[in-house]
Design a protein around this motif. Structure first.
Motif, PDB file in Angstrom:
ATOM      1  N   ARG A  14      62.563  54.643   5.024  1.00  0.00           N
ATOM      2  CA  ARG A  14      62.849  55.824   5.820  1.00  0.00           C
ATOM      3  C   ARG A  14      62.457  55.582   7.274  1.00  0.00           C
ATOM      4  O   ARG A  14      61.426  54.992   7.571  1.00  0.00           O
ATOM      5  N   ASN A  15      63.296  56.046   8.170  1.00  0.00           N
ATOM      6  CA  ASN A  15      63.042  55.888   9.600  1.00  0.00           C
ATOM      7  C   ASN A  15      62.837  57.254  10.228  1.00  0.00           C
ATOM      8  O   ASN A  15      63.629  58.178  10.018  1.00  0.00           O
ATOM      9  N   GLU A  16      61.768  57.374  10.985  1.00  0.00           N
ATOM     10  CA  GLU A  16      61.417  58.648  11.587  1.00  0.00           C
ATOM     11  C   GLU A  16      62.237  58.894  12.850  1.00  0.00           C
ATOM     12  O   GLU A  16      62.438  58.006  13.680  1.00  0.00           O
TER      13      GLU A  16
ATOM     14  N   GLY B  38      63.377  55.199  14.449  1.00  0.00           N
ATOM     15  CA  GLY B  38      63.174  53.857  13.915  1.00  0.00           C
ATOM     16  C   GLY B  38      64.483  53.213  13.495  1.00  0.00           C
ATOM     17  O   GLY B  38      65.481  53.895  13.247  1.00  0.00           O
ATOM     18  N   TYR B  39      64.488  51.885  13.414  1.00  0.00           N
ATOM     19  CA  TYR B  39      65.709  51.175  13.035  1.00  0.00           C
ATOM     20  C   TYR B  39      65.464  50.135  11.949  1.00  0.00           C
ATOM     21  O   TYR B  39      66.249  49.181  11.783  1.00  0.00           O
TER      22      TYR B  39
ATOM     23  N   ALA C  73      59.016  50.834  16.083  1.00  0.00           N
ATOM     24  CA  ALA C  73      59.806  50.582  17.286  1.00  0.00           C
ATOM     25  C   ALA C  73      61.103  51.385  17.262  1.00  0.00           C
ATOM     26  O   ALA C  73      61.647  51.689  16.202  1.00  0.00           O
ATOM     27  N   THR C  74      61.594  51.720  18.453  1.00  0.00           N
ATOM     28  CA  THR C  74      62.858  52.437  18.598  1.00  0.00           C
ATOM     29  C   THR C  74      63.815  51.636  19.469  1.00  0.00           C
ATOM     30  O   THR C  74      63.384  50.888  20.342  1.00  0.00           O
TER      31      THR C  74
ATOM     32  N   GLY D  36      60.394  66.499  14.388  1.00  0.00           N
ATOM     33  CA  GLY D  36      60.792  65.239  13.781  1.00  0.00           C
ATOM     34  C   GLY D  36      61.455  65.402  12.439  1.00  0.00           C
ATOM     35  O   GLY D  36      61.514  66.503  11.863  1.00  0.00           O
ATOM     36  N   GLY D  37      61.979  64.307  11.933  1.00  0.00           N
ATOM     37  CA  GLY D  37      62.616  64.256  10.631  1.00  0.00           C
ATOM     38  C   GLY D  37      62.732  62.815  10.195  1.00  0.00           C
ATOM     39  O   GLY D  37      62.201  61.902  10.857  1.00  0.00           O
ATOM     40  N   PHE D  38      63.428  62.572   9.069  1.00  0.00           N
ATOM     41  CA  PHE D  38      63.535  61.220   8.532  1.00  0.00           C
ATOM     42  C   PHE D  38      64.979  60.882   8.210  1.00  0.00           C
ATOM     43  O   PHE D  38      65.735  61.710   7.678  1.00  0.00           O
ATOM     44  N   SER D  39      65.350  59.655   8.542  1.00  0.00           N
ATOM     45  CA  SER D  39      66.659  59.121   8.193  1.00  0.00           C
ATOM     46  C   SER D  39      66.479  58.014   7.172  1.00  0.00           C
ATOM     47  O   SER D  39      65.579  57.179   7.309  1.00  0.00           O
TER      48      SER D  39
END
Length: 373
Positions: free
Chosen positions: A53-55, A47-48, A31-32, A84-87
């Protein structure tokens, strides 16, 4: 969370067939709570979730919608992932800096910022460029954001009135920002809006508004608005695109319009018909329609997005009926129904919105002119 029952979805589709010009449905892996336009046909989601890791994804709109042809209902996976990336942190807010390839994100557990670069050329990655350290004391929450690309890329950020700061991305320096006088210095900030490169609008969680100027000390350039009142819930704001109207929304369903040139009085008021306050007030979302005068969209109370015509409001608070309600996210089974986490108006389309919910559903929908639901 249980998936929507096929029969419930089909029943809703049949009942609403004549009310929609378009409906595109996409299921995200997570979910975003952010929906941020990169350009007219590209939007970022993220993502939260905590502890993973959140995409961060850049999605392209369905080509059918981009072609501006009436397609009718289309429940299929026709969004395209362009990068895309990851946080390693939850993404609670994400802003694209106009005129650049930069994204700025914030989220718990602290007030630090992350600056990202969108992929260019053959690269489709979203890469972390730098992190900006804490602006407020530990435990003061996460930073709210507002950005501008003119006269230079700048980010207004902070979690409380006292820790507001303006970051210039070109020089990588913080510009002096005094706390607006008349507002409680320690009060939490619920919304920010840069009016230009130096002046800004602040909304506190109690619903008070203040206008500040980073070139002056103290920063306030006009008296703050009166307090919203005890027991009136948590508030957020939306600034009219290209105009002077400021809309505020309370978690109790109150809606207030004010002119930013005079914060001392309300232009109009309305009360939504809600049965309970939202479980997560961070999901409250209020936006002005960029191509449909006087219209606002509201979400975060349940699985719906409601559209209101503010031209029907007056200075005396009245219970307001929406001109349209999108209920598609609320379909499901069991006691835990999906709730809308964010919505945004699609650029270049008068009655088309994009909305997301806690079950990872992403809906792009446009209602037929003159129809109500």
């Amino acid at each position: 969370m249980a998936a929507p029952e096929e029969s419930e979805w089909e029943t809703w589709m049949m009942e609403t067939l004549g009310l929609y010009d378009d409906l595109h449905v996409f299921e995200l892996q997570e979910a975003t709570r952010v929906l941020e336009w990169i350009h007219n046909t590209g939007v970022c989601v993220a993502g939260y979730g905590s502890g993973r890791r959140n995409e961060i994804l850049q999605l392209a709109l369905p080509q059918k919608l981009s072609a501006k042809q009436k397609q009718g209902l289309c429940p299929d996976r026709d969004f395209r992932v362009d990068g895309g990336g990851f946080s390693h942190r939850p993404v609670y807010q994400l802003k694209h800096v106009p005129g650049t390839s930069l994204l700025v994100t914030s989220g718990p557990p602290d007030t630090s910022l992350q600056v990202w670069t969108l992929g260019a050329g053959e690269s489709d990655s979203v890469r972390l460029q730098s992190s900006w350290p804490l602006t407020g004391p530990a435990g003061s929450g996460w930073s709210r954001l507002s950005v501008t690309g003119s006269p230079s890329p700048r980010i207004l950020h902070g979690s409380t009135v006292t820790d507001l700061a303006l970051l210039d991305l070109h020089t990588r320096t913080e510009l002096t920002t005094a706390a607006p006088t008349g507002l409680d210095a320690g009060e939490a900030v619920s919304g920010l809006a840069l009016l230009d490169g130096c002046t800004f609008l602040v909304c506190t969680e109690s619903g008070r508004l203040g206008i500040g100027d980073t070139r002056q000390c103290p920063a306030l350039t006009s008296p703050p608005s009166p307090a919203a009142g005890a027991g009136s819930g948590r508030w957020t704001l939306a600034l009219e695109p290209g105009g002077t109207a400021v809309a505020r929304l309370s978690s109790t369903g109150q809606l207030v319009l004010t002119d930013r040139r005079d914060l001392s009085a309300a232009l109009a008021r309305a009360q939504m018909d809600i049965t309970q306050t939202p479980d997560n007030t961070d999901h409250l979302c209020l936006t002005w329609a960029p191509h449909l005068r006087h219209h606002l969209a509201v979400s975060g109370f349940d699985g719906s997005v409601q559209v209101y015509d503010t031209a029907r409001w007056s200075q005396s608070p009245v219970r307001s009926e929406p001109v349209f309600v999108h209920r598609g996210h609320g379909l499901g089974t069991g006691s835990e129904r999906p709730r809308v986490t964010a919505h945004t108006w699609v650029p270049g389309h008068q009655r088309t919105l994009l909305s997301a919910a806690t079950d990872g559903s992403l809906h792009l929908w446009g209602w037929a002119g003159g129809q109500r639901r």
